[in-house]
Design a protein around this motif. Sequence first.
Motif, PDB file in Angstrom:
ATOM      1  N   LEU A 382       0.855  -1.184   0.000  1.00 36.42           N
ATOM      2  CA  LEU A 382       0.000   0.000   0.000  1.00 36.42           C
ATOM      3  C   LEU A 382       0.894   1.238   0.000  1.00 36.42           C
ATOM      4  O   LEU A 382       2.116   1.134   0.072  1.00 36.42           O
ATOM      5  CB  LEU A 382      -0.911   0.007   1.230  1.00 36.42           C
ATOM      6  CG  LEU A 382      -1.845  -1.187   1.368  1.00 36.42           C
ATOM      7  CD1 LEU A 382      -2.683  -1.060   2.628  1.00 36.42           C
ATOM      8  CD2 LEU A 382      -2.757  -1.297   0.149  1.00 36.42           C
ATOM      9  N   SER A 413       3.931  -1.955  10.447  1.00 32.33           N
ATOM     10  CA  SER A 413       5.283  -1.801   9.897  1.00 32.33           C
ATOM     11  C   SER A 413       5.527  -0.367   9.440  1.00 32.33           C
ATOM     12  O   SER A 413       6.622   0.169   9.599  1.00 32.33           O
ATOM     13  CB  SER A 413       5.483  -2.735   8.704  1.00 32.33           C
ATOM     14  OG  SER A 413       5.312  -4.061   9.110  1.00 32.33           O
ATOM     15  N   VAL A 425      -0.823   3.636  11.428  1.00 30.26           N
ATOM     16  CA  VAL A 425      -1.708   2.479  11.592  1.00 30.26           C
ATOM     17  C   VAL A 425      -2.919   2.839  12.451  1.00 30.26           C
ATOM     18  O   VAL A 425      -4.017   2.349  12.244  1.00 30.26           O
ATOM     19  CB  VAL A 425      -0.935   1.250  12.116  1.00 30.26           C
ATOM     20  CG1 VAL A 425      -0.292   1.531  13.432  1.00 30.26           C
ATOM     21  CG2 VAL A 425      -1.853   0.056  12.250  1.00 30.26           C
TER      22      VAL A 425
END
Lengths: 446, 338
Positions: A382, A413, A425
């Motif tokens: 992504l 990550s 995230v």
Amino acid sequence: MLTNNTFKHGVHPPEHKDETNKSPIRQFPFAPLFILPVEMHIGAPAEILVRQGQEVSRGQVLAKAGGYVSVPIHAPVSGTIRSLGNVHTISGKMVQGIYIEPFPSSTQEVMEGTPVDVESANPEQILQAIQDAGIVGLGGAAFPTHVKLKVPDGKHCDTLLINGIECEPFLTTDHRVMLEQADDIFMGIRYLIKVTSAKRVIIGIEANKQDAAKHLAWHIPRGLPVEIKVVPVKYPQGSEKMLITSLLGHEVPSGGLPIDVGAVVVNVATTAEIGRLLPHGRGIQERVVTITGPAVKKKGNYLIPIGTPLRFVLEEVGVTDNISEVYMGGPMMGVAVSNLDISIVKGTSGIVVFGEEHVTKSEKIFPCIKCGACVDACPIFLNPSKLGILAKFEAYDKMAESYNLMDCFECGSCTYVCPSHIPLVQYFRLSKSIVRKRKTKEVTNA
Amino acid sequence: MLNRTLHISTSPHITDGTSTDAIMRNVVWAMLPVAAFAVYSFGLNALFVMTTAVVSCVLTEHVLCRLSRKESTVSDWSAVITGLLLGLTLPPIFPLWMTFCGGVIAIGLGKFMFGGLGYNVFNPALVGRAVLQAAFPVAITTWLPSFAIDRFQHVSSSVLALPFMEPTVDAISGATPLSAFKFDHVITPTYDLAFGLVSGSTGETSAIFILLGGLYLVVRKMMNWRIPVAILLTVYVFSGVLHLVDSTIYPSPLFMLFSGGLMLGAIFMATDMVASPLTPMGVVVYGVLIGVLVVVIRLWGGLPEGVMYAILLANAVSPHIDNLIRPRVYGTAKSRGT
Ligand code: SF4
Ligand code: SF4
């Protein structure tokens, strides 16, 4: 056995596994009070069968499965139900739960149930037995295992993958389970082969656990089609999709499941639990938990009864005075605990405690400098930089439609490598839940 | 002991320890030897020009942040980079007041107008330099020969020209290798080019120090090596082919590589993370584009040097490169552009 195959991208956080990977699994003492939330798995809450004041024996069913996607809860100790009421959970939500006070000086014998014989039982019976044993994914997902094992009509399972990757830093539960419970694992594999009709089995292990790989390879029972593959160390190899890519070279289609490429993935500790419980018809009452982190005094791998309060656990192992953050699970995907009155549940694979000086706290957040580190880290390929900027502008639909937001599996990550310390995230978690809500709204409005 | 309030944070709870200000700081370290060599070869003039550029950029950033009631962002070190880069691209005897204006323009127009660090489309230093070139075409092409004997005692009167005054040129303009080639067809030996024994902008004359700085950043993983490699290879191959076709018109590829601002541009300017594409593939396209543009402008354009415009143009298309070249997402059939 050793291969260089692995998935693309990913990160290499410091492992910190040496601190506990040599310590054998030890039985943890019984707490004076146990707390069992009815929602410790994904799916419908379990339904309580016991009353206040009732005496129960270890292994007895306290709450039955609340539906197909649900599992029962068994008594982790013999004792008295002190009360039923609301209990804290890691998410901060209060749910219904059971408090049990163990009998003092009980020998804590476990009740025997109806054994399920691997040779004579049919797949349906085994699946039922797995549900009855209360088994969920012990790697942390806590998804009911019998649901995952059910191969849908029209699909078939070629390969059973046993996940012994354990890519989270600090955690060594699966490592110790592989070293100490080989027989249970292979017994579990027999049951799993029966329910999935898999033709071959691969146990995937990372190269930092060569001893476990050798040990298992040595103990493979004759005639069992098991192969052991050791892959390079890299996070998040333990996620199902990455594991499949590393071991089989396939990609799981976007939005699909492992079974779409003919694979079923089961965590190695879950496999061992199946192999240990089913021959006795027992339910799960305890699990192996790594308790570690720089602020823990007696680090190690412990067999802890489900429902043991976290506060009791930390008191027993001892923590330094400057304790600052406690994580359930590893430091990459684990959840920070806000309240020590929660308990060890089936999905708790580790407890990591950081002191003040170890917390990378409130690092300064800079704007995205388009360095591309996140792009090079994302195992799903992504563009976290772009997604992060879109999230700031609340362009959730664009994130989902043009930038594959829903494929993000929240491995972290991207955040781990971001020099600007952008909580990417966290943005994606929120964005995904908003997109999901909008979708359900659309469906109900249509 | 267990009554302490626990900190809560969201996962991941660890990071790899990199940080944006550290990257920026290291870029500054990597440019320092280049700057030091500039002072060594051009003397006090260069020192004054670079210092003024840095001071001007940092000051502008600070003042603009304060005026818009935001926390000052000078501590992220990016304004220092812009200043130093600007200083390195100006002629060593560029008037200080013009240099100062360049810094204000670089930060104000090149960076702040877009929303500050991370949002700028162009490399801010190049924006400043481009505006200066348009405003002061004479001053910006007035060069100083390197290694003048009195370079540590004497500051050119042109440098100290009063604001809004065009400098009186006292320095004999030492033609740069590129203008010598362009207008007089004189080729400077590569050795002189590599070791900075030539005249040119403050920081563009020593390819060796520039390469070393780049190497340092690549080793520390603070620079995308694909960008300079793509640019330099493209220039080498493209001009090499032309040289083979007709060596009387087209200079040798080594001359093309080591002359003018190409090294400085490829290593320190085109690699501005904010203004370059994100993906490995996108970055290569971007680098090739710059390489082609440099050769085209140098050989067929009206200007002796084309690095600045080549990079600015590529900066402008870099968001589009990112939009068009998208990696295939895991588990999907093929890449999708919009
Ligand atoms: S790692 Fe952070 S700063 Fe770098 S591109 Fe990604 S989001 Fe931007
Ligand atoms: S959290 Fe999502 S976007 Fe970030 S690296 Fe993992 S999968 Fe990619």
